[in-house]
Scaffold this active site. Sequence first.
Site, PDB file in Angstrom:
ATOM      1  N   HIS A   1     -20.726  43.071  -9.320  1.00 17.86           N
ATOM      2  CA  HIS A   1     -21.673  44.028  -8.745  1.00 17.86           C
ATOM      3  C   HIS A   1     -21.144  45.444  -8.816  1.00 17.86           C
ATOM      4  O   HIS A   1     -19.950  45.670  -8.992  1.00 17.86           O
ATOM      5  CB  HIS A   1     -22.047  43.675  -7.294  1.00 17.86           C
ATOM      6  CG  HIS A   1     -20.894  43.660  -6.330  1.00 17.86           C
ATOM      7  ND1 HIS A   1     -20.130  42.535  -6.091  1.00 17.86           N
ATOM      8  CD2 HIS A   1     -20.368  44.622  -5.535  1.00 17.86           C
ATOM      9  CE1 HIS A   1     -19.205  42.815  -5.184  1.00 17.86           C
ATOM     10  NE2 HIS A   1     -19.319  44.073  -4.837  1.00 17.86           N
TER      11      HIS A   1
ATOM     12  N   HIS B   1     -17.821  51.343  -5.306  1.00 17.29           N
ATOM     13  CA  HIS B   1     -16.865  50.538  -6.069  1.00 17.29           C
ATOM     14  C   HIS B   1     -17.587  49.671  -7.087  1.00 17.29           C
ATOM     15  O   HIS B   1     -18.802  49.512  -7.029  1.00 17.29           O
ATOM     16  CB  HIS B   1     -15.995  49.656  -5.152  1.00 17.29           C
ATOM     17  CG  HIS B   1     -16.717  48.603  -4.370  1.00 17.29           C
ATOM     18  ND1 HIS B   1     -17.231  48.812  -3.107  1.00 17.29           N
ATOM     19  CD2 HIS B   1     -17.012  47.309  -4.656  1.00 17.29           C
ATOM     20  CE1 HIS B   1     -17.793  47.702  -2.659  1.00 17.29           C
ATOM     21  NE2 HIS B   1     -17.694  46.763  -3.587  1.00 17.29           N
TER      22      HIS B   1
ATOM     23  N   GLU C   1     -12.894  46.386  -7.041  1.00 21.56           N
ATOM     24  CA  GLU C   1     -12.797  45.146  -6.282  1.00 21.56           C
ATOM     25  C   GLU C   1     -12.642  43.997  -7.289  1.00 21.56           C
ATOM     26  O   GLU C   1     -13.347  43.971  -8.303  1.00 21.56           O
ATOM     27  CB  GLU C   1     -14.074  44.945  -5.445  1.00 21.56           C
ATOM     28  CG  GLU C   1     -14.092  43.666  -4.621  1.00 21.56           C
ATOM     29  CD  GLU C   1     -15.379  43.503  -3.804  1.00 21.56           C
ATOM     30  OE1 GLU C   1     -16.393  44.148  -4.129  1.00 21.56           O
ATOM     31  OE2 GLU C   1     -15.352  42.714  -2.847  1.00 21.56           O
TER      32      GLU C   1
HETATM   33 CO    CO Z   1     -18.138  44.706  -3.264  1.00 26.35          CO
END
Ligand code: CO
Length: 134
Positions: free
Chosen positions: A7, A79, A130
């Site tokens: 994502h 992020h 991440e």
């Molecule tokens: Co995330």
Amino acid sequence: MIGKLNHVAIAVPDLEAAVHTYRDVLGAKVSAPLAQVAHGVTVVFVELDNTKVELLHPLGEKSPIQGFLEKNPSGGIHHVCYEVADILAARDKLKAAGARVLGDGEPKIGAHDKPVLFLHPKDFNGTLVELEQA
Ligand code: CO
């Protein structure tokens, strides 16, 4: 080592307005808002064919995205999340290469109930990364 883009997370100052933009203007499939108290955010998932966009809005007093929104009042990319097969192996390889892992370096259970780590933006072209064990 990294696999799919899981994502892209976008911090938004006005969640309703962001939902309107993604659902009604861009025509995407958008989830109901989900309060993630442990993470200090309310999240709306925008489902795309090949990945997701997560709209993050601060929840509670000490939201980790509050400071980001103060610096970026109109919102912004917070992020990106890449999938890895083995998060501990990925961490050790990155540390050996000089990358900084945030926090105590141990994976935490992330927003999707899977182990995640965050990597220092200064080591990745100004982007908070991440890693999520797929
Ligand atoms: Co995330």
